[in-house]
Design an enzyme around this catalytic site. Structure first.
Site, PDB file in Angstrom:
ATOM      1  N   LYS A 243    -107.354  60.228 129.929  1.00 53.89           N
ATOM      2  CA  LYS A 243    -107.952  59.237 129.046  1.00 53.89           C
ATOM      3  C   LYS A 243    -106.956  58.116 128.759  1.00 53.89           C
ATOM      4  CE  LYS A 243    -108.820  62.881 126.639  1.00 53.89           C
ATOM      5  NZ  LYS A 243    -109.169  63.865 125.580  1.00 53.89           N
ATOM      6  N   ASP A 278    -113.579  63.936 121.976  1.00 55.55           N
ATOM      7  CA  ASP A 278    -114.604  64.971 122.137  1.00 55.55           C
ATOM      8  C   ASP A 278    -115.856  64.374 122.785  1.00 55.55           C
ATOM      9  OD1 ASP A 278    -112.819  66.651 120.791  1.00 55.55           O
ATOM     10  OD2 ASP A 278    -113.685  66.116 118.843  1.00 55.55           O
TER      11      ASP A 278
END
Length: 327
Positions: A243, A278
């Site tokens: 990420k 998440d």
């Protein structure tokens, strides 16, 4: 100790096999109703929190059967969490209530400038921290297509660590898909070395590893996304997605590498950054369950993560299929 099983709820009751199983600590979330330091806040709004719970909610909203493994106390916080999870269609057959220990909770400040909010956890000695191998589910849960884990659950206690490592080894040995988000919480670990060793051991048992760039640097010693990906591919992962925040995500596998561009969000629209990772995991996992290429999975992760930061609360921005433009 009196521990009661909560029977199946939502769309995965009876003996149905879940698509996804995950294990973690569900917590009550008290969000500040005014900006400023937590010490000065007088009013809070109640919501829910927990990385694995957020992923469970997100996948359930996208139409997947999700089995959640956890322990809660026998208190009002637990009752609220159980009602919420049932309403979201999460299978609660292996969520247990433990009358000896409390449900964990957390406080979160209101940040108006798009920065990360101040967060305080109250989870030491919680019911979830007393999970152990005895909580590992059998039956249909052992046949789920995918097991999702994070680096938070093994940090809660020695028995939780043993439980999570056992579940990962069992799933990988049985040929089930294992996804892993390091989700580092340094304050939960006795030392940084213990955290790095355990998290990298778990990553070595996973098929898909999803670290953030800063997490990857700490865990591998590599400064660049491609080096982080190489590290985990060499340890046994089949796919790695790093990420990169607003810049998107770097993905790598034997089939190829690339960068999935980030989904732009105007700074004024960023209201709560907690839970974005998440949401990213929800996107990647759901796309892989649909047999989409890793590049498309990373792109969906970016899209959901970008949506989540525009809502207060950890899972309020998680979309349905219709909201995501999927059939």
């Amino acid at each position: 100790m009196d521990i009661d099983n909560i029977e199946g709820a939502g769309g995965a009751g009876g003996e149905k096999i879940p698509d996804v199983v995950t294990v973690g600590e569900a917590m009550a979330l008290l969000m500040a109703c005014q900006p400023g330091p937590l010490a000065a806040v007088r009013q809070f709004e109640r919501a829910t929190a927990g990385a694995e719970l957020n992923v469970s909610v997100g996948l359930s909203r996208l139409g997947y059967r999700v089995g959640y493994v956890s322990r809660l106390g026998k208190d009002s916080l637990a009752r609220n969490l159980l009602d919420f999870m049932a309403a979201e269609g999460i299978d609660l057959r292996h969520v247990r209530q433990d009358e000896r220990y409390p449900t964990g909770f957390m406080l979160k400040s209101m940040a108006l400038d798009g920065s990360d909010p101040e967060v305080e956890y109250f989870r030491r000695g919680s019911a979830a921290s007393h999970m152990s191998r005895t909580d590992i589910p059998s039956g249909p849960y052992q046949h789920a297509r995918l097991l999702h884990l994070t680096g938070i659950s093994p940090a809660l206690s020695d028995t939780c660590r043993d439980m999570v490592l056992t579940m990962a080894a069992q799933a990988r040995g049985a040929g089930r898909l294992v996804t892993f988000d390091p989700n580092l919480r340094p304050r939960l670990w006795p030392t940084e070395a213990a955290m790095v060793e355990t998290v990298n051991t778990l990553a070595g048992l996973a098929d898909i590893v999803m670290p953030g760039l800063a997490e990857g640097k700490l865990l591998t010693g590599c400064a660049e996304a491609h080096g982080i990906a190489d590290f985990y591919l060499a340890r046994g992962a089949r796919q790695v997605v790093v990420k990169l925040g607003p810049q998107g995500a770097y993905y790598a596998s034997a089939e190829g590498r690339g960068v999935a561009p980030g989904a732009p969000v105007p700074p004024a629209n960023v209201v709560d950054t907690v839970g974005a990772g998440d949401g990213f995991a929800v996107g990647v996992i759901s796309a892989l369950l649909e047999d989409l290429p890793l590049a498309a999975a990373a792109a969906r992760g970016n899209a959901i993560g970008a949506r989540v930061v525009q809502y207060r609360g950890d899972c309020e921005g998680l979309p349905t299929r219709a909201q995501l433009g999927l059939r």
